[in-house]
Design a protein around this motif. Structure first.
Motif, mmCIF file in Angstrom:
data_model
loop_
_atom_site.group_PDB
_atom_site.id
_atom_site.type_symbol
_atom_site.label_atom_id
_atom_site.label_comp_id
_atom_site.label_asym_id
_atom_site.label_seq_id
_atom_site.Cartn_x
_atom_site.Cartn_y
_atom_site.Cartn_z
ATOM 1 N N ALA A 134 0.821 -1.216 0.000
ATOM 2 C CA ALA A 134 0.000 0.000 0.000
ATOM 3 C C ALA A 134 0.854 1.264 0.000
ATOM 4 C CB ALA A 134 -0.919 -0.003 1.216
ATOM 5 N N ILE A 135 2.144 1.144 -0.217
ATOM 6 C CA ILE A 135 3.031 2.305 -0.190
ATOM 7 C C ILE A 135 2.669 3.268 -1.314
ATOM 8 C CG2 ILE A 135 4.776 1.149 -1.617
ATOM 9 C CD1 ILE A 135 6.910 2.641 0.024
ATOM 10 N N GLN A 136 2.645 4.556 -0.998
ATOM 11 C CA GLN A 136 2.232 5.575 -1.950
ATOM 12 C C GLN A 136 3.392 5.968 -2.882
ATOM 13 O OE1 GLN A 136 -1.042 6.722 -2.146
ATOM 14 N NE2 GLN A 136 -1.321 5.001 -0.709
ATOM 15 N N ASP A 137 3.017 6.559 -4.003
ATOM 16 C CA ASP A 137 4.024 6.944 -4.996
ATOM 17 C C ASP A 137 5.009 7.964 -4.426
ATOM 18 O OD1 ASP A 137 2.762 5.265 -6.736
ATOM 19 O OD2 ASP A 137 1.697 6.852 -7.822
ATOM 20 N N ASP A 138 4.518 8.932 -3.668
ATOM 21 C CA ASP A 138 5.401 9.952 -3.106
ATOM 22 C C ASP A 138 6.432 9.322 -2.172
ATOM 23 O OD1 ASP A 138 4.109 11.894 -4.487
ATOM 24 O OD2 ASP A 138 2.848 12.556 -2.820
ATOM 25 N N GLU A 139 6.007 8.323 -1.423
ATOM 26 C CA GLU A 139 6.929 7.654 -0.517
ATOM 27 C C GLU A 139 7.985 6.876 -1.296
ATOM 28 O OE1 GLU A 139 6.796 4.640 3.361
ATOM 29 O OE2 GLU A 139 4.934 5.358 2.426
ATOM 30 N N ILE A 140 7.587 6.302 -2.408
ATOM 31 C CA ILE A 140 8.540 5.608 -3.280
ATOM 32 C C ILE A 140 9.630 6.571 -3.737
ATOM 33 C CG2 ILE A 140 8.815 4.551 -5.567
ATOM 34 C CD1 ILE A 140 7.648 2.591 -3.725
ATOM 35 N N LEU A 141 9.230 7.762 -4.164
ATOM 36 C CA LEU A 141 10.193 8.751 -4.655
ATOM 37 C C LEU A 141 11.126 9.204 -3.545
ATOM 38 C CD1 LEU A 141 7.839 10.920 -6.914
ATOM 39 C CD2 LEU A 141 9.399 9.111 -7.622
ATOM 40 N N VAL A 142 10.590 9.365 -2.341
ATOM 41 C CA VAL A 142 11.422 9.797 -1.218
ATOM 42 C C VAL A 142 12.441 8.721 -0.848
ATOM 43 C CG1 VAL A 142 11.398 10.363 1.241
ATOM 44 C CG2 VAL A 142 9.704 11.381 -0.287
ATOM 45 N N GLN A 143 11.994 7.492 -0.774
ATOM 46 C CA GLN A 143 12.887 6.410 -0.343
ATOM 47 C C GLN A 143 13.963 6.097 -1.384
ATOM 48 O OE1 GLN A 143 11.118 2.899 1.310
ATOM 49 N NE2 GLN A 143 9.487 4.011 2.359
ATOM 50 N N THR A 144 13.608 6.149 -2.649
ATOM 51 C CA THR A 144 14.585 5.843 -3.694
ATOM 52 C C THR A 144 15.448 7.046 -4.062
ATOM 53 O OG1 THR A 144 12.991 6.379 -5.439
ATOM 54 C CG2 THR A 144 13.105 4.078 -4.708
ATOM 55 N N GLN A 145 14.962 8.276 -3.749
ATOM 56 C CA GLN A 145 15.652 9.504 -4.145
ATOM 57 C C GLN A 145 15.815 9.589 -5.656
ATOM 58 O OE1 GLN A 145 16.828 12.246 -1.949
ATOM 59 N NE2 GLN A 145 15.134 11.146 -0.983
ATOM 60 N N LEU A 146 14.833 9.046 -6.353
ATOM 61 C CA LEU A 146 14.826 9.091 -7.807
ATOM 62 C C LEU A 146 13.849 10.164 -8.286
ATOM 63 C CD1 LEU A 146 14.842 5.251 -8.560
ATOM 64 C CD2 LEU A 146 16.642 6.879 -9.160
ATOM 65 N N PRO A 147 14.080 10.745 -9.461
ATOM 66 C CA PRO A 147 13.181 11.806 -9.949
ATOM 67 C C PRO A 147 11.811 11.261 -10.327
ATOM 68 C CG PRO A 147 14.820 11.249 -11.609
ATOM 69 C CD PRO A 147 15.211 10.508 -10.363
ATOM 70 N N ALA A 148 10.808 12.104 -10.195
ATOM 71 C CA ALA A 148 9.464 11.745 -10.635
ATOM 72 C C ALA A 148 9.480 11.508 -12.143
ATOM 73 C CB ALA A 148 8.480 12.850 -10.275
ATOM 74 N N PRO A 149 8.584 10.669 -12.655
ATOM 75 C CA PRO A 149 8.581 10.391 -14.103
ATOM 76 C C PRO A 149 8.544 11.648 -14.961
ATOM 77 C CG PRO A 149 7.138 8.868 -12.959
ATOM 78 C CD PRO A 149 7.590 9.853 -11.931
ATOM 79 N N GLU A 150 7.719 12.601 -14.588
ATOM 80 C CA GLU A 150 7.639 13.835 -15.372
ATOM 81 C C GLU A 150 8.958 14.600 -15.336
ATOM 82 O OE1 GLU A 150 4.804 17.825 -15.771
ATOM 83 O OE2 GLU A 150 4.630 16.504 -14.025
ATOM 84 N N ASP A 151 9.632 14.546 -14.183
ATOM 85 C CA ASP A 151 10.912 15.253 -14.058
ATOM 86 C C ASP A 151 12.004 14.596 -14.895
ATOM 87 O OD1 ASP A 151 9.600 16.922 -12.361
ATOM 88 O OD2 ASP A 151 10.432 16.063 -10.521
#
Length: 281
Positions: free
Chosen positions: A207-224
């Motif tokens: 159930a992990i949210q997309d924003d949390e995925i980005l924070v934990q991986t420190q990877l850019p958002a797809p649009e970025d």
């Protein structure tokens, strides 16, 4: 609009012709006209000049299917008849080219892979986007156990390897993409985030949210990812400013509008750390 993609069996040469002073093996010639029949005529003329120029310099083009091909995009009055003429199996899907050296035939296609990127006759990036995502998934699968899900490696190291081995393959050629419909944006965002989840080894029912995925991986958002690719390309254009076709680029109003949005995105990130002015001004 049409694109002619010739495959030349020769070293680089320098013909004195309308094709320009230098001529490499991977060449794309584009022509445009205000009418569908005008596109057909110009494509035939361009191909004829190309073949004659090659043969005048002792070069034999490879006219086999998949090598030298013509990509046509017909619009407006008369386009339906021409589409039936070139894209129906009964017509052979090829164009007859007349030269001083005889009659030649070049395949007519709806898409063509040129310099590693797929060009589609509609001008959209959807097919190339799906192809790039597939390449990225294959790269991830190839190194999944040894690198990306290897707990002996730190999270930072796995992220760096992911950017090098996977993201780089997906980002190739994305500087020209314009995902201007919701369906394409949704597909791209979902595909990138699924790869991020695989990097984190998230269970399918997580159930992990997309924003949390980005924070934990420190990877850019797809649009970025797309923004970074386009802005890097602008940097390349300025480094090559003496040969950059600025008028042609300015004529692409959709891409120019997107670049302005990208600069505003960059400005919001750095405005407190630079003396440069707002790019909108």
């Amino acid at each position: 609009t049409t694109g002619l993609f010739p495959d030349l069996h020769a070293a680089p040469i320098q013909p004195h012709s309308i094709l320009g002073p230098t001529w490499m093996d991977d060449l794309c010639i584009t022509v445009t006209c205000s009418t569908a029949h005008g596109v057909e005529n110009k494509a035939g003329l361009a191909a004829s000049v190309l073949l004659e120029t090659c043969m005048n310099h002792g070069v034999t083009p490879n006219l086999q299917k998949g090598k030298t091909e013509i990509l046509l995009s017909f619009r407006g009055q008369g386009s339906r008849i021409l589409k039936q003429k070139y894209f129906s199996p009964q017509q052979g899907q090829r164009m007859t080219i007349l030269t001083e050296y005889g009659t030649h035939y070049i395949s007519v296609v709806g898409d063509y892979t040129h310099l590693g990127g797929l060009t589609h006759h509609t001008g959209t990036s959807r097919k190339e986007m799906r192809r790039r995502i597939a390449i990225g998934n294959n790269a991830f699968n190839l190194h999944r156990k040894l690198l990306f899900q290897n707990q002996a490696l730190s999270a930072d190291k796995r992220t760096q390897l992911f950017m090098t081995l996977v993201t780089s393959k997906i980002s190739y050629g994305t500087e020209s993409w314009l995902l201007d419909d919701v369906r394409s944006k949704t597909y791209f965002n979902g595909a990138i985030l699924r790869l991020y989840r695989r990097l984190m080894k998230c269970p399918p029912d997580s159930a992990i949210q997309d924003d949390e995925i980005l924070v934990q991986t420190q990877l850019p958002a797809p649009e970025d990812l797309l923004r970074i690719s386009r802005l890097r390309y602008v940097g390349l254009l300025y480094r090559c400013e003496d040969i950059t076709p600025w008028a042609l680029i300015r004529a692409d109003t959709q891409w120019m509008h997107q670049i302005k949005l990208d600069f505003q995105w960059l400005w919001r990130l750095v405005e407190n750390t630079t003396k440069l002015g707002d790019p909108a001004e």
